[in-house]
Scaffold this motif. Sequence first.
Motif, PDB file in Angstrom:
ATOM      1  N   PHE A  30      29.040  29.097  27.028  1.00  0.00           N
ATOM      2  CA  PHE A  30      27.592  29.274  27.144  1.00  0.00           C
ATOM      3  C   PHE A  30      27.011  29.217  25.744  1.00  0.00           C
ATOM      4  N   ILE A  31      25.703  29.065  25.666  1.00  0.00           N
ATOM      5  CA  ILE A  31      25.006  29.251  24.401  1.00  0.00           C
ATOM      6  C   ILE A  31      24.077  30.442  24.603  1.00  0.00           C
ATOM      7  N   THR A  32      24.054  31.349  23.627  1.00  0.00           N
ATOM      8  CA  THR A  32      23.211  32.529  23.737  1.00  0.00           C
ATOM      9  C   THR A  32      21.788  32.192  23.289  1.00  0.00           C
ATOM     10  N   LYS A  33      20.884  33.095  23.587  1.00  0.00           N
ATOM     11  CA  LYS A  33      19.487  32.879  23.204  1.00  0.00           C
ATOM     12  C   LYS A  33      19.328  32.776  21.696  1.00  0.00           C
ATOM     13  N   SER A  34      20.256  33.394  20.943  1.00  0.00           N
ATOM     14  CA  SER A  34      20.171  33.317  19.477  1.00  0.00           C
ATOM     15  C   SER A  34      20.895  32.081  18.923  1.00  0.00           C
ATOM     16  N   GLY A  35      21.492  31.266  19.814  1.00  0.00           N
ATOM     17  CA  GLY A  35      22.129  30.032  19.374  1.00  0.00           C
ATOM     18  C   GLY A  35      23.624  30.112  19.130  1.00  0.00           C
ATOM     19  N   LYS A  36      24.249  31.258  19.426  1.00  0.00           N
ATOM     20  CA  LYS A  36      25.700  31.361  19.265  1.00  0.00           C
ATOM     21  C   LYS A  36      26.391  30.813  20.507  1.00  0.00           C
ATOM     22  N   LEU A  37      27.576  30.264  20.327  1.00  0.00           N
ATOM     23  CA  LEU A  37      28.377  29.848  21.465  1.00  0.00           C
ATOM     24  C   LEU A  37      29.141  31.057  21.983  1.00  0.00           C
ATOM     25  N   LEU A  38      29.311  31.115  23.285  1.00  0.00           N
ATOM     26  CA  LEU A  38      30.041  32.196  23.928  1.00  0.00           C
ATOM     27  C   LEU A  38      31.186  31.583  24.715  1.00  0.00           C
ATOM     28  N   LEU A  39      32.412  31.915  24.319  1.00  0.00           N
ATOM     29  CA  LEU A  39      33.614  31.387  24.960  1.00  0.00           C
ATOM     30  C   LEU A  39      34.178  32.436  25.916  1.00  0.00           C
ATOM     31  N   ILE A  40      34.429  31.999  27.150  1.00  0.00           N
ATOM     32  CA  ILE A  40      34.941  32.879  28.197  1.00  0.00           C
ATOM     33  C   ILE A  40      36.458  32.761  28.290  1.00  0.00           C
ATOM     34  N   HIS A  41      37.117  33.914  28.291  1.00  0.00           N
ATOM     35  CA  HIS A  41      38.552  34.000  28.566  1.00  0.00           C
ATOM     36  C   HIS A  41      38.716  34.862  29.805  1.00  0.00           C
ATOM     37  N   LEU A  42      39.691  34.547  30.623  1.00  0.00           N
ATOM     38  CA  LEU A  42      39.977  35.356  31.794  1.00  0.00           C
ATOM     39  C   LEU A  42      41.285  36.109  31.593  1.00  0.00           C
ATOM     40  N   GLN A  43      41.276  37.368  32.012  1.00  0.00           N
ATOM     41  CA  GLN A  43      42.471  38.194  31.914  1.00  0.00           C
ATOM     42  C   GLN A  43      43.449  37.819  33.019  1.00  0.00           C
ATOM     43  N   GLU A  44      44.680  38.256  32.857  1.00  0.00           N
ATOM     44  CA  GLU A  44      45.651  38.073  33.931  1.00  0.00           C
ATOM     45  C   GLU A  44      45.117  38.744  35.187  1.00  0.00           C
ATOM     46  N   GLN A  45      45.469  38.181  36.316  1.00  0.00           N
ATOM     47  CA  GLN A  45      45.007  38.680  37.600  1.00  0.00           C
ATOM     48  C   GLN A  45      46.147  39.451  38.267  1.00  0.00           C
ATOM     49  N   ARG A  46      45.917  40.728  38.560  1.00  0.00           N
ATOM     50  CA  ARG A  46      46.914  41.539  39.258  1.00  0.00           C
ATOM     51  C   ARG A  46      46.576  41.501  40.746  1.00  0.00           C
ATOM     52  N   LEU A  47      47.556  41.109  41.536  1.00  0.00           N
ATOM     53  CA  LEU A  47      47.373  40.972  42.970  1.00  0.00           C
ATOM     54  C   LEU A  47      48.353  41.849  43.727  1.00  0.00           C
ATOM     55  N   MET A  48      47.917  42.333  44.879  1.00  0.00           N
ATOM     56  CA  MET A  48      48.830  42.975  45.814  1.00  0.00           C
ATOM     57  C   MET A  48      49.411  41.861  46.677  1.00  0.00           C
ATOM     58  N   VAL A  49      50.727  41.927  46.918  1.00  0.00           N
ATOM     59  CA  VAL A  49      51.390  40.890  47.707  1.00  0.00           C
ATOM     60  C   VAL A  49      52.088  41.549  48.891  1.00  0.00           C
ATOM     61  N   LEU A  50      51.713  41.111  50.089  1.00  0.00           N
ATOM     62  CA  LEU A  50      52.355  41.608  51.301  1.00  0.00           C
ATOM     63  C   LEU A  50      53.339  40.551  51.771  1.00  0.00           C
ATOM     64  N   SER A  51      54.563  40.980  52.018  1.00  0.00           N
ATOM     65  CA  SER A  51      55.582  40.081  52.557  1.00  0.00           C
ATOM     66  C   SER A  51      56.334  40.844  53.636  1.00  0.00           C
ATOM     67  N   PHE A  52      57.252  40.170  54.285  1.00  0.00           N
ATOM     68  CA  PHE A  52      57.923  40.779  55.425  1.00  0.00           C
ATOM     69  C   PHE A  52      59.429  40.616  55.302  1.00  0.00           C
ATOM     70  N   THR A  53      60.151  41.720  55.520  1.00  0.00           N
ATOM     71  CA  THR A  53      61.605  41.688  55.457  1.00  0.00           C
ATOM     72  C   THR A  53      62.210  41.510  56.842  1.00  0.00           C
ATOM     73  N   GLU A  54      61.342  41.527  57.867  1.00  0.00           N
ATOM     74  CA  GLU A  54      61.778  41.331  59.256  1.00  0.00           C
ATOM     75  C   GLU A  54      60.855  40.311  59.912  1.00  0.00           C
ATOM     76  N   PRO A  55      61.304  39.692  61.003  1.00  0.00           N
ATOM     77  CA  PRO A  55      60.423  38.773  61.733  1.00  0.00           C
ATOM     78  C   PRO A  55      59.177  39.521  62.227  1.00  0.00           C
ATOM     79  N   VAL A  56      58.053  38.820  62.234  1.00  0.00           N
ATOM     80  CA  VAL A  56      56.777  39.468  62.586  1.00  0.00           C
ATOM     81  C   VAL A  56      56.248  39.038  63.953  1.00  0.00           C
ATOM     82  N   GLU A  57      56.998  38.200  64.673  1.00  0.00           N
ATOM     83  CA  GLU A  57      56.499  37.674  65.947  1.00  0.00           C
ATOM     84  C   GLU A  57      56.050  38.767  66.912  1.00  0.00           C
ATOM     85  N   ASN A  58      56.759  39.885  66.939  1.00  0.00           N
ATOM     86  CA  ASN A  58      56.419  40.956  67.880  1.00  0.00           C
ATOM     87  C   ASN A  58      55.303  41.866  67.376  1.00  0.00           C
ATOM     88  N   HIS A  59      54.713  41.509  66.240  1.00  0.00           N
ATOM     89  CA  HIS A  59      53.674  42.367  65.664  1.00  0.00           C
ATOM     90  C   HIS A  59      52.387  41.586  65.400  1.00  0.00           C
TER      91      HIS A  59
END
Length: 175
Positions: free
Chosen positions: A76-105
Amino acid sequence: MVEQIREIAETYLGNFTKDVNLAEKLKSARTLDNCLEIYLTQTDSGKGRIQAQSTSGIIVGIIKSRDWSLCEGDVFITKSGKLLLIHLQEQRLMVLSFTEPVENHAIELVHLGHVLGNHHWPIIIKKNKIYIQLIIDAAIIEATIAKFKIPGLKIDYELRSPQEHFDFSHHSHHS
């Protein structure tokens, strides 16, 4: 005491990784100390009004449309004329997985999806895993999921770099 915003950025210039001219302009601005850099979370990147502190300590306000999310390398460019560079932090996610078949659920899983949606907790399903964006405290989401008592349901966490993050938004990026 509330810190005052010292820079406002609302004019989007593009992404320097996709625009050679902008990359040169950014390089020059960095050399002249006319560039601010901020690190945002994935959640903040989609907001329309963002307040962040730059790496040099300056408080920056960003005003943009909510119909697109900021990406690593956006400028972006700011109102005062400086450039603004965006960095994104690492994304922490919750992950659901299954250790058993899920057909019955299937009913419990549909109900779980309904509850996650009612709470507006964004999810993505990839390769038999459910990824949940952590927009609130993970313990609250874990407690909600635990109430379903689905056999074999496993909760893990994963960090994703800005280059490999999941975009939970249904909107496209501003071009």
